[in-house]
Scaffold this active site. Sequence first.
Site, mmCIF file in Angstrom:
data_model
loop_
_atom_site.group_PDB
_atom_site.id
_atom_site.type_symbol
_atom_site.label_atom_id
_atom_site.label_comp_id
_atom_site.label_asym_id
_atom_site.label_seq_id
_atom_site.Cartn_x
_atom_site.Cartn_y
_atom_site.Cartn_z
ATOM 1 N N ALA A 35 -1.282 11.691 -0.040
ATOM 2 C CA ALA A 35 -2.163 12.173 -1.108
ATOM 3 C C ALA A 35 -2.714 13.546 -0.731
ATOM 4 O O ALA A 35 -2.802 14.451 -1.570
ATOM 5 C CB ALA A 35 -3.296 11.177 -1.321
ATOM 6 N N GLN A 36 -3.061 13.704 0.538
ATOM 7 C CA GLN A 36 -3.577 15.005 0.979
ATOM 8 C C GLN A 36 -2.483 16.075 0.890
ATOM 9 O O GLN A 36 -2.738 17.206 0.491
ATOM 10 C CB GLN A 36 -4.105 14.910 2.410
ATOM 11 N N TYR A 37 -1.275 15.664 1.248
ATOM 12 C CA TYR A 37 -0.146 16.594 1.167
ATOM 13 C C TYR A 37 0.054 17.044 -0.283
ATOM 14 O O TYR A 37 0.174 18.239 -0.573
ATOM 15 C CB TYR A 37 1.106 15.911 1.708
ATOM 16 N N GLU A 114 12.042 3.475 -12.930
ATOM 17 C CA GLU A 114 12.411 2.804 -11.677
ATOM 18 C C GLU A 114 11.255 2.849 -10.687
ATOM 19 O O GLU A 114 10.439 3.760 -10.752
ATOM 20 C CB GLU A 114 13.600 3.551 -11.030
ATOM 21 N N LYS A 116 9.486 3.822 -7.301
ATOM 22 C CA LYS A 116 9.724 4.911 -6.353
ATOM 23 C C LYS A 116 9.508 4.357 -4.958
ATOM 24 O O LYS A 116 8.368 4.160 -4.520
ATOM 25 C CB LYS A 116 8.770 6.075 -6.630
ATOM 26 N N ASP A 118 9.252 3.986 -1.018
ATOM 27 C CA ASP A 118 8.688 4.893 -0.031
ATOM 28 C C ASP A 118 9.498 4.793 1.247
ATOM 29 O O ASP A 118 9.201 4.009 2.138
ATOM 30 C CB ASP A 118 7.227 4.486 0.217
ATOM 31 N N TYR A 224 18.290 1.009 -1.199
ATOM 32 C CA TYR A 224 18.484 0.892 -2.641
ATOM 33 C C TYR A 224 19.126 2.168 -3.155
ATOM 34 O O TYR A 224 18.679 3.270 -2.800
ATOM 35 C CB TYR A 224 17.150 0.718 -3.374
ATOM 36 N N LYS A 315 2.724 8.756 -9.748
ATOM 37 C CA LYS A 315 2.254 8.195 -8.476
ATOM 38 C C LYS A 315 1.185 7.124 -8.662
ATOM 39 O O LYS A 315 0.368 7.199 -9.567
ATOM 40 C CB LYS A 315 1.677 9.324 -7.609
ATOM 41 N N CYS A 409 -18.867 -12.242 25.230
ATOM 42 C CA CYS A 409 -18.598 -12.618 23.845
ATOM 43 C C CYS A 409 -19.824 -12.292 22.983
ATOM 44 O O CYS A 409 -20.932 -12.706 23.320
ATOM 45 C CB CYS A 409 -18.288 -14.110 23.787
ATOM 46 N N CYS A 412 -21.469 -15.832 21.805
ATOM 47 C CA CYS A 412 -22.135 -16.798 22.684
ATOM 48 C C CYS A 412 -22.471 -16.239 24.059
ATOM 49 O O CYS A 412 -23.109 -16.921 24.855
ATOM 50 C CB CYS A 412 -21.261 -18.047 22.835
ATOM 51 N N CYS A 427 -12.674 -15.436 24.486
ATOM 52 C CA CYS A 427 -13.990 -15.861 24.923
ATOM 53 C C CYS A 427 -13.787 -17.151 25.711
ATOM 54 O O CYS A 427 -13.094 -18.053 25.250
ATOM 55 C CB CYS A 427 -14.854 -16.120 23.693
ATOM 56 N N CYS A 433 -19.226 -21.873 22.234
ATOM 57 C CA CYS A 433 -19.230 -20.701 21.360
ATOM 58 C C CYS A 433 -19.231 -21.142 19.896
ATOM 59 O O CYS A 433 -18.301 -21.810 19.452
ATOM 60 C CB CYS A 433 -18.000 -19.853 21.647
HETATM 61 S S1 IVH Z 1 15.427 10.420 -8.001
HETATM 62 C C1 IVH Z 1 16.745 14.685 -8.641
HETATM 63 N N1 IVH Z 1 14.676 7.926 -7.915
HETATM 64 O O1 IVH Z 1 11.449 10.241 -4.090
HETATM 65 C C2 IVH Z 1 16.080 13.371 -8.501
HETATM 66 N N2 IVH Z 1 13.977 9.363 -6.179
HETATM 67 O O2 IVH Z 1 9.916 12.727 -4.500
HETATM 68 C C3 IVH Z 1 15.965 12.923 -7.119
HETATM 69 N N3 IVH Z 1 12.654 8.263 -4.440
HETATM 70 O O3 IVH Z 1 13.714 12.443 -2.614
HETATM 71 C C4 IVH Z 1 15.277 11.701 -6.828
HETATM 72 N N4 IVH Z 1 12.713 6.251 -5.297
HETATM 73 O O4 IVH Z 1 13.447 10.086 -1.637
HETATM 74 C C5 IVH Z 1 14.626 9.120 -7.317
HETATM 75 N N5 IVH Z 1 14.117 5.675 -7.938
HETATM 76 C C6 IVH Z 1 14.070 6.860 -7.341
HETATM 77 C C7 IVH Z 1 13.386 7.064 -6.136
HETATM 78 C C8 IVH Z 1 13.351 8.335 -5.585
HETATM 79 C C9 IVH Z 1 12.292 6.980 -4.302
HETATM 80 C C10 IVH Z 1 12.310 9.331 -3.502
HETATM 81 C C11 IVH Z 1 13.496 10.131 -3.038
HETATM 82 C C12 IVH Z 1 13.239 11.514 -3.499
HETATM 83 C C13 IVH Z 1 11.752 11.514 -3.616
HETATM 84 C C14 IVH Z 1 11.284 12.565 -4.586
#
Ligand code: IVH
Length: 781
Positions: A35-37, A114, A116, A118, A224, A315, A409, A412, A427, A433
Amino acid sequence: MSTPDPARRVAELRSRIEDANQRYHQHDAPDITDAQYDALVRELEALEAQHPELAASDSPTRRVGAAPAGRFPPVVHAVPMLSLGNAFEDGEVADFVRRIRERLDRDVLVFSAEPKLDGLAISLRYEDGAFVQGATRGDGATGEDVSANLRTIAVIPQRLQGKGWPKVLEVRGEVYMGRADFERYNEHARLHGGKVLANPRNGAAGSLRQLDPKLTAQRPLSFYAYGTGLVEGGTLPDTHSATLARLRDWGFPVSDLAEVVSGVEGLLGYYQRIGEARDGLPFDIDGVVYKLDDYAGQREMGFVSRAPRWAIAHKFPAQEQTTVVESIEVNVGRTGAVTPWALMQPVQVGGVTVTRATLHNADHVARLDVRNGDTVIVRRAGDVIPEVVQVVVDRRPPDARPWSMPMACPVCGSEVVREEGAAVWRCSGELSCPAQRVQAVFHFASRRAMDIDGLGERYIESLSELGYLQDVSDLYRLGVDDLLEMKRRADERDGTTPDTVKAGKVATKWADNLIVAIDRSRDTTLARFLYALGIEHVGESTAKALAQWFGDLDLIRHLPWPLFKRVPDIGGEVARAIGHFLDQPGNQQVIDRLLGRGVRIGDSHPPSSRLAEGLDLATLLVDLEIPKVTPVRAAQLGAAFADAQAVLDAPAHNLVTAGLPADTANALVAWLESPSNAGLLLRSAQAQGRLRALLPDSGGQPAGPLEGKTVVLTGTLASMGRDDAKARLESLGAKTAGSVSKKTSLVIAGEAAGSKLAKAEELGIEVWDEARLLAFLEQHG
Ligand code: IVH
């Protein structure tokens, strides 16, 4: 808000993002959360948009990730591996859809939605249906060849299934580590001192970039597929969703959660559904991805610098956040395990406010080096308890001190001890205890311990919570009225008062029966009593051995730990655990109260004459586990010195005169310098003396009429339970066994004895019936 010096801020942001990219992509060790990134990238994007003069072609906003670290051969992607733009709010999703609608001039837009995942993006190349190469994303243009590692992932097909695949096909997807696999992996690492993974994504990334594929193979990775790259010598369907179905036919894992939806409502509905399912999914997702489904539309939309215009990532709230540790506390579990956790400034993680996180165990704290005042990354995923995964060392206050486990502890006050080689601290106030009370009473009352029938865990919990039980000895103070009152209050508290009670009819039989059972349990054996105390590592067989060898509770409860090692099968660890237990004043007081409230041990006897061999100075010096004092050295000392006091008084040179090498003599002197060690030596030597005095006359009494005999019980005995029979035989020196073999000396056959009796007859082993057994017990009882 306008930035005072945009050029400076842009430079700062670029450098910070580059640094984060390096850490994330090359070292798999990010120091800021996703999130910070994302926030840094958004700020930079906004500044670059406001100040076009500051744009630069090498800005991280135009590139993906970092160039490969160079450990693996480079792979130039035939079709670049791009990133995705992000949406955090519904409005941004609406904007995304509007942009497509306007450009394509269509009313209805159909999307593939779909999860996403991680993990780590991967491209897999197949030629003529065979897997030939797999690469990481790298900077999007060039990745790293990690084919050997990818081959260790079972779900990635080595050969395509079915038919109709193009001659050259690149499949793109995510390598990830499932949550359960991640937890299991870390649990193992924590117990065995291995590298603990900060999160499944780092786990997946780090694993794939191992130089030795054997190491990758040990990591539980999955995959996947979510798209394709280069396609030559063949064609794909016209839509992305149909391609996903085709990929599935060819043998690729494709997420079941992918759906085809239309319009903004369709997308937001999907986001909502997946968001609700998120915590229960077996893997981490950080959002969902929406892709315009038809390839013609995708082509028309094209790309901006680093991402397609036809797709976007929506996100979820981040599962990792940074916050500050306010203190490190410990918790004492029902089993006495003392575990550290962090109290932190409140922070939203994955949509939930988190103020505490587990630190697992003392080793984990040491490995992370978490200190009070530290800024840390906390993670909360799925049903897993939030945990501290990393310290941001740069932000440590200068006065932060390393943490160490408290000695006492917090519940006790008993000593907190750690088993050698184990990660868990405990403990040692097992009996006294309050944190361990329910568990202690439950064990105390169990069938093989004091055998109090009818005292279930629910009653114990209520008795404890409502103040009727401070420790196990309070069981022997309870009356029927206490039990009835406890039941009434517990039902009131839980809102479970039965209608019959409301109508004035109170059931009392159970309470009468329970009081009878408690009363009956007062008469017990030494082995049962010792087992019932719930001393760490003292199971039934150890309790029996202690009872057989020492014979008397009063003797046992005042023995220093090295003496317990005289019992075969009791080693240093178990002996110390018994010693720690008995050293706690709270535990001793509970034993006193038990005896004071009428618990009687009926089978006390003098210590076994077999102890006689090991009650000398040399044996004691070995049992004390003094560094460098081997049995040979201990024997030399035993021969040279009259008693323990003489060893204690001896100057180092006298020890050398006795034959000890200088380093052993020094080690012994150093050991004896500690007053607690010196005290232990003297107390142990005195205990040896007490034991010697109690032994049956030397040359003496046979240890038991069944000494050295192995007895097997089979069938049903009418006059006593099998456990009872076993205990009585063992108290006469027999070893009992479960099956008949040539080593068996005697078989006791009750009613309906079957194959064991037949086997005994076949082997010509002596067989007794119940009457013969009873006569024998009578004679020797
Ligand atoms: S499509 C041009 N589909 O998210 C489209 N990416 O922030 C390319 N990721 O590099 C990505 N699940 O590592 C796509 N169902 C999904 C995904 C997905 C995870 C990741 C992937 C991508 C990054 C993009």
